[in-house]
Design a protein around this motif. Structure first.
Motif, PDB file in Angstrom:
ATOM      1  N   TYR A 150      33.552  28.466  61.297  1.00 54.83           N
ATOM      2  CA  TYR A 150      33.582  27.055  60.915  1.00 54.83           C
ATOM      3  C   TYR A 150      32.173  26.459  60.921  1.00 54.83           C
ATOM      4  O   TYR A 150      31.773  25.780  59.968  1.00 54.83           O
ATOM      5  N   LEU A 151      31.416  26.709  61.985  1.00 48.97           N
ATOM      6  CA  LEU A 151      30.072  26.132  62.091  1.00 48.97           C
ATOM      7  C   LEU A 151      29.144  26.648  60.988  1.00 48.97           C
ATOM      8  O   LEU A 151      28.352  25.891  60.433  1.00 48.97           O
ATOM      9  N   ILE A 152      29.275  27.910  60.666  1.00 46.30           N
ATOM     10  CA  ILE A 152      28.401  28.481  59.634  1.00 46.30           C
ATOM     11  C   ILE A 152      28.776  27.945  58.243  1.00 46.30           C
ATOM     12  O   ILE A 152      27.900  27.642  57.441  1.00 46.30           O
ATOM     13  N   LEU A 153      30.069  27.785  57.981  1.00 53.97           N
ATOM     14  CA  LEU A 153      30.504  27.338  56.666  1.00 53.97           C
ATOM     15  C   LEU A 153      30.407  25.817  56.472  1.00 53.97           C
ATOM     16  O   LEU A 153      30.165  25.353  55.369  1.00 53.97           O
ATOM     17  N   ARG A 154      30.592  25.054  57.526  1.00 50.37           N
ATOM     18  CA  ARG A 154      30.715  23.604  57.385  1.00 50.37           C
ATOM     19  C   ARG A 154      29.536  22.780  57.885  1.00 50.37           C
ATOM     20  O   ARG A 154      29.518  21.573  57.703  1.00 50.37           O
ATOM     21  N   THR A 155      28.591  23.405  58.561  1.00 52.22           N
ATOM     22  CA  THR A 155      27.446  22.643  59.066  1.00 52.22           C
ATOM     23  C   THR A 155      26.158  23.272  58.552  1.00 52.22           C
ATOM     24  O   THR A 155      26.174  24.335  57.941  1.00 52.22           O
ATOM     25  N   LYS A 156      25.082  22.622  58.822  1.00 49.90           N
ATOM     26  CA  LYS A 156      23.775  23.137  58.415  1.00 49.90           C
ATOM     27  C   LYS A 156      23.039  23.769  59.597  1.00 49.90           C
ATOM     28  O   LYS A 156      21.831  23.975  59.548  1.00 49.90           O
ATOM     29  N   ILE A 157      23.771  24.095  60.658  1.00 51.64           N
ATOM     30  CA  ILE A 157      23.178  24.748  61.818  1.00 51.64           C
ATOM     31  C   ILE A 157      22.753  26.156  61.410  1.00 51.64           C
ATOM     32  O   ILE A 157      23.496  26.880  60.740  1.00 51.64           O
ATOM     33  N   ASN A 158      21.560  26.532  61.814  1.00 52.14           N
ATOM     34  CA  ASN A 158      21.046  27.863  61.517  1.00 52.14           C
ATOM     35  C   ASN A 158      22.002  28.912  62.100  1.00 52.14           C
ATOM     36  O   ASN A 158      22.329  28.856  63.285  1.00 52.14           O
ATOM     37  N   PRO A 159      22.462  29.872  61.292  1.00 51.66           N
ATOM     38  CA  PRO A 159      23.394  30.893  61.789  1.00 51.66           C
ATOM     39  C   PRO A 159      22.870  31.672  62.999  1.00 51.66           C
ATOM     40  O   PRO A 159      23.660  32.113  63.828  1.00 51.66           O
ATOM     41  N   VAL A 160      21.575  31.815  63.111  1.00 47.78           N
ATOM     42  CA  VAL A 160      21.015  32.516  64.278  1.00 47.78           C
ATOM     43  C   VAL A 160      21.391  31.774  65.553  1.00 47.78           C
ATOM     44  O   VAL A 160      21.790  32.384  66.551  1.00 47.78           O
ATOM     45  N   PHE A 161      21.308  30.448  65.522  1.00 57.01           N
ATOM     46  CA  PHE A 161      21.660  29.655  66.707  1.00 57.01           C
ATOM     47  C   PHE A 161      23.164  29.724  66.986  1.00 57.01           C
ATOM     48  O   PHE A 161      23.582  29.751  68.144  1.00 57.01           O
ATOM     49  N   VAL A 162      23.958  29.765  65.930  1.00 61.34           N
ATOM     50  CA  VAL A 162      25.412  29.895  66.102  1.00 61.34           C
ATOM     51  C   VAL A 162      25.729  31.238  66.755  1.00 61.34           C
ATOM     52  O   VAL A 162      26.522  31.306  67.697  1.00 61.34           O
ATOM     53  N   ILE A 163      25.106  32.289  66.280  1.00 59.28           N
ATOM     54  CA  ILE A 163      25.352  33.628  66.824  1.00 59.28           C
ATOM     55  C   ILE A 163      24.892  33.711  68.277  1.00 59.28           C
ATOM     56  O   ILE A 163      25.621  34.204  69.152  1.00 59.28           O
ATOM     57  N   LEU A 164      23.685  33.225  68.546  1.00 58.35           N
ATOM     58  CA  LEU A 164      23.184  33.256  69.923  1.00 58.35           C
ATOM     59  C   LEU A 164      24.056  32.411  70.849  1.00 58.35           C
ATOM     60  O   LEU A 164      24.389  32.827  71.966  1.00 58.35           O
ATOM     61  N   GLY A 165      24.423  31.214  70.384  1.00 58.46           N
ATOM     62  CA  GLY A 165      25.280  30.341  71.199  1.00 58.46           C
ATOM     63  C   GLY A 165      26.638  30.958  71.459  1.00 58.46           C
ATOM     64  O   GLY A 165      27.146  30.915  72.589  1.00 58.46           O
ATOM     65  N   SER A 166      27.222  31.558  70.438  1.00 55.43           N
ATOM     66  CA  SER A 166      28.516  32.222  70.604  1.00 55.43           C
ATOM     67  C   SER A 166      28.405  33.403  71.559  1.00 55.43           C
ATOM     68  O   SER A 166      29.300  33.642  72.369  1.00 55.43           O
ATOM     69  N   GLY A 167      27.301  34.123  71.450  1.00 51.07           N
ATOM     70  CA  GLY A 167      27.094  35.260  72.344  1.00 51.07           C
ATOM     71  C   GLY A 167      26.983  34.826  73.796  1.00 51.07           C
ATOM     72  O   GLY A 167      27.603  35.422  74.683  1.00 51.07           O
ATOM     73  N   LEU A 168      26.213  33.783  74.045  1.00 49.92           N
ATOM     74  CA  LEU A 168      26.071  33.281  75.417  1.00 49.92           C
ATOM     75  C   LEU A 168      27.384  32.722  75.945  1.00 49.92           C
ATOM     76  O   LEU A 168      27.785  33.010  77.074  1.00 49.92           O
ATOM     77  N   LEU A 169      28.043  31.917  75.117  1.00 48.02           N
ATOM     78  CA  LEU A 169      29.322  31.349  75.530  1.00 48.02           C
ATOM     79  C   LEU A 169      30.344  32.454  75.771  1.00 48.02           C
ATOM     80  O   LEU A 169      31.083  32.428  76.769  1.00 48.02           O
ATOM     81  N   GLY A 170      30.380  33.431  74.882  1.00 45.89           N
ATOM     82  CA  GLY A 170      31.286  34.559  75.050  1.00 45.89           C
ATOM     83  C   GLY A 170      31.005  35.348  76.314  1.00 45.89           C
ATOM     84  O   GLY A 170      31.924  35.764  77.022  1.00 45.89           O
ATOM     85  N   TYR A 171      29.736  35.535  76.627  1.00 43.83           N
ATOM     86  CA  TYR A 171      29.367  36.248  77.858  1.00 43.83           C
ATOM     87  C   TYR A 171      29.953  35.546  79.077  1.00 43.83           C
ATOM     88  O   TYR A 171      30.583  36.170  79.926  1.00 43.83           O
ATOM     89  N   PHE A 172      29.750  34.238  79.154  1.00 38.49           N
ATOM     90  CA  PHE A 172      30.235  33.495  80.327  1.00 38.49           C
ATOM     91  C   PHE A 172      31.758  33.407  80.352  1.00 38.49           C
ATOM     92  O   PHE A 172      32.369  33.579  81.411  1.00 38.49           O
ATOM     93  N   LEU A 173      32.357  33.166  79.203  1.00 33.26           N
ATOM     94  CA  LEU A 173      33.829  33.074  79.163  1.00 33.26           C
ATOM     95  C   LEU A 173      34.484  34.402  79.512  1.00 33.26           C
ATOM     96  O   LEU A 173      35.462  34.437  80.264  1.00 33.26           O
ATOM     97  N   LEU A 174      33.967  35.479  78.965  1.00 32.35           N
ATOM     98  CA  LEU A 174      34.575  36.792  79.236  1.00 32.35           C
ATOM     99  C   LEU A 174      34.295  37.269  80.662  1.00 32.35           C
ATOM    100  O   LEU A 174      35.083  38.017  81.226  1.00 32.35           O
ATOM    101  N   LYS A 175      33.190  36.837  81.204  1.00 28.96           N
ATOM    102  CA  LYS A 175      32.839  37.241  82.574  1.00 28.96           C
ATOM    103  C   LYS A 175      33.677  36.500  83.618  1.00 28.96           C
ATOM    104  O   LYS A 175      34.068  37.066  84.628  1.00 28.96           O
ATOM    105  N   TYR A 176      33.940  35.223  83.362  1.00 28.99           N
ATOM    106  CA  TYR A 176      34.584  34.398  84.387  1.00 28.99           C
ATOM    107  C   TYR A 176      36.044  34.064  84.083  1.00 28.99           C
ATOM    108  O   TYR A 176      36.700  33.428  84.892  1.00 28.99           O
TER     109      TYR A 176
END
Length: 174
Positions: free
Chosen positions: A147-173
């Motif tokens: 959704y963020l990549i298709l509907r916003t102008k946020i750089n996909p690199v930041f979306v990927i990095l943010g998702s990776g960090l969020l995923g790390y914490f969510l999957l860990k805890y």
């Protein structure tokens, strides 16, 4: 040495089949790596992810695969095997292609290759998604990222990095 020859032959074949770009051969590459070289699906997804966020062409990820299988020499073999055959083929086909000019035959071939390329790229995306979406959390992250990549102008690199960090914490805890 057997691994090096096997790497060279496998990645040369993938190079010549990469119609529409490297993403087109991801399903075959993943299958090949699992069956011939013992790199499991999750490890493949991790290597693919590194290729997506690293600077330069994303298919440089094949260097990591070569390195994993046969060290520095394997990385060099895979680099040459994956990029050289298709580059040589494109050079010579391009020269011939220009001779046809605006021929109806040329346009017909281009029209036929477009949906094939799109289908192969979509199968590559599906192969990676199938291996990486393993829980409701990863499904949610994938949908939010899409959704963020298709509907916003946020750089996909930041979306990927943010998702990776969020995923790390969510999957860990959780």
């Amino acid at each position: 040495m057997n691994h090096l020859l096997s790497l060279a032959l496998s990645f040369s074949m993938l190079s010549l089949l990469a119609v529409g770009g490297g993403t087109a051969v991801l399903p075959e590459m993943q299958t090949l790596l699992v069956h011939q070289f013992g790199i499991d699906h999750l490890h493949f997804v991790h290597i693919y992810s590194i290729g997506q966020i690293a600077p330069g062409p994303n298919m440089l990820m094949v260097l990591v695969i070569g390195f994993q299988v046969a060290g520095l020499l394997g990385a060099g073999v895979v680099l040459l095997s994956f990029f050289l055959p298709s580059s040589i083929l494109c050079f010579y086909v391009g020269r011939i292609w220009n001779r046809f000019g605006e021929s109806p035959w040329r346009r017909s071939i281009q029209n036929a290759l477009e949906p094939i390329s799109i289908g192969l790229m979509a199968s590559g995306v599906y192969a990676v998604a199938k291996s990486s979406i393993v829980s409701p959390i990863t499904l949610g992250l994938a949908l939010i990222s899409l959704y963020l990549i298709l509907r916003t102008k946020i750089n996909p690199v930041f979306v990927i990095l943010g998702s990776g960090l969020l995923g790390y914490f969510l999957l860990k805890y959780f």
